[in-house]
Design a protein around this motif. Structure first.
Motif, mmCIF file in Angstrom:
data_model
loop_
_atom_site.group_PDB
_atom_site.id
_atom_site.type_symbol
_atom_site.label_atom_id
_atom_site.label_comp_id
_atom_site.label_asym_id
_atom_site.label_seq_id
_atom_site.Cartn_x
_atom_site.Cartn_y
_atom_site.Cartn_z
ATOM 1 N N THR A 1 52.584 44.048 29.253
ATOM 2 C CA THR A 1 52.340 43.024 30.268
ATOM 3 C C THR A 1 51.219 42.092 29.816
ATOM 4 O OG1 THR A 1 50.872 44.534 31.467
ATOM 5 C CG2 THR A 1 53.172 44.444 32.157
ATOM 6 N N VAL A 2 51.446 40.803 30.010
ATOM 7 C CA VAL A 2 50.531 39.782 29.508
ATOM 8 C C VAL A 2 50.173 38.793 30.613
ATOM 9 C CG1 VAL A 2 50.251 37.894 27.842
ATOM 10 C CG2 VAL A 2 51.505 39.963 27.175
ATOM 11 N N VAL A 3 48.927 38.361 30.614
ATOM 12 C CA VAL A 3 48.498 37.267 31.489
ATOM 13 C C VAL A 3 47.954 36.158 30.589
ATOM 14 C CG1 VAL A 3 46.726 36.527 33.121
ATOM 15 C CG2 VAL A 3 48.040 38.582 33.587
ATOM 16 N N VAL B 1 45.420 40.015 27.651
ATOM 17 C CA VAL B 1 45.103 38.681 28.154
ATOM 18 C C VAL B 1 45.029 37.735 26.958
ATOM 19 C CG1 VAL B 1 43.404 37.224 29.316
ATOM 20 C CG2 VAL B 1 43.814 39.560 30.143
ATOM 21 N N VAL C 1 55.339 38.366 30.752
ATOM 22 C CA VAL C 1 54.210 37.594 31.265
ATOM 23 C C VAL C 1 54.153 37.764 32.780
ATOM 24 C CG1 VAL C 1 53.168 35.313 31.510
ATOM 25 C CG2 VAL C 1 54.362 35.909 29.396
ATOM 26 N N LEU C 2 53.066 38.345 33.261
ATOM 27 C CA LEU C 2 52.931 38.604 34.691
ATOM 28 C C LEU C 2 52.587 37.342 35.474
ATOM 29 C CD1 LEU C 2 50.849 41.919 34.616
ATOM 30 C CD2 LEU C 2 53.318 41.679 34.958
ATOM 31 N N PRO D 1 46.829 43.574 33.556
ATOM 32 C CA PRO D 1 47.698 43.369 32.389
ATOM 33 C C PRO D 1 47.240 44.212 31.202
ATOM 34 C CG PRO D 1 46.109 41.598 32.554
ATOM 35 C CD PRO D 1 45.932 42.431 33.790
ATOM 36 N N ASP D 2 48.148 44.447 30.277
ATOM 37 C CA ASP D 2 47.785 45.124 29.025
ATOM 38 C C ASP D 2 46.999 44.174 28.125
ATOM 39 O OD1 ASP D 2 49.232 47.540 29.589
ATOM 40 O OD2 ASP D 2 51.081 46.473 29.094
ATOM 41 N N LEU E 1 46.521 42.651 39.015
ATOM 42 C CA LEU E 1 47.555 42.514 37.989
ATOM 43 C C LEU E 1 47.444 43.592 36.912
ATOM 44 C CD1 LEU E 1 47.392 38.635 37.571
ATOM 45 C CD2 LEU E 1 49.275 39.931 38.581
#
Length: 211
Positions: free
Chosen positions: A6-8, A54, A32-33, A51-52, A49
């Motif tokens: 998961t990416v932001v 950023v 992409v979150l 995320p894994d 969120l």
């Protein structure tokens, strides 16, 4: 089937972020979150969120990117990987970024393939050091904080004691130790200390007396 990474994304340039968002969402194993252009809004929502990874810019309005990295590392340590995209390839910027604990510092001219590789490598715990920062001198390859951490490891201080002594989080200490062992090509704290003595890094620095 394994869970996607998961990416932001955080960048105040809409075209850059839109292009990267579209490309990453087409990549198998990456999701992409959310995307942000406001760093303060990002910091207010990142906890929900979680995320894994950023992927973010350095220069943004309202809050400097380095300060965003510092806050993320203080709160989440190694659990959140950070990849910086920057139009500034200054050596001092790179040193500051890696000292804060980023996993990669990439130029905004980087290809999508390079960014995707950095995302996957960061999830493996690898820190991607630019070739311009690599040095055959082991001491020069360490940041100032990494040298301080190594000196304290040699004194047989625990991670908790090092964190208290340097006024940083224990997770940040763990990151620095991981970075040191990778740069030295060893697998343990003991191996890092041995390599430090062999390279002449340890033994020359006297730690300040505790007040």
């Amino acid at each position: 089937m394994s869970e996607p990474i998961t990416v932001v994304l955080l960048d105040d340039h809409p075209l850059v972020m839109e292009g990267l968002n579209n490309r990453l969402n087409r990549e198998p194993g990456i999701q992409v979150l959310k995307t942000f252009s406001d760093p303060l809004l990002f910091l207010s929502e990142v906890e929900a969120l979680r995320p894994d990874v950023v992927v973010m810019d350095i220069r943004m309005p309202q809050l400097d990117g380095f300060e965003v990295v510092r806050r993320l590392k203080d709160q989440y340590g190694l659990s959140v990987k950070i990849i910086l995209l920057s139009g500034y390839n200054y050596h001092e910027f790179q040193l500051k970024a890696y000292d804060l604990g980023v996993h990669a510092y990439l130029s905004k001219q980087a290809t999508f393939g390079q960014i995707i590789n950095a995302i996957h490598q960061s999830m493996l715990g690898h820190v991607l050091i630019p070739e311009t920062m690599l040095s055959p001198n082991l001491e020069e390859s360490l940041t100032a904080t990494e040298r301080e951490v190594l000196n304290r490891i040699a004194l047989e201080m625990t991670n908790k004691e090092i964190a208290q002594d340097l006024a940083i989080s224990q997770r940040t200490v763990e990151y620095h130790i991981t970075s040191i062992t990778q740069k030295f090509g060893v697998k343990s704290r003991i191996g890092a200390v041995v390599k430090g003595y062999q390279a002449g890094i340890l033994g020359d620095v006297i730690l300040p007396e505790k007040r």
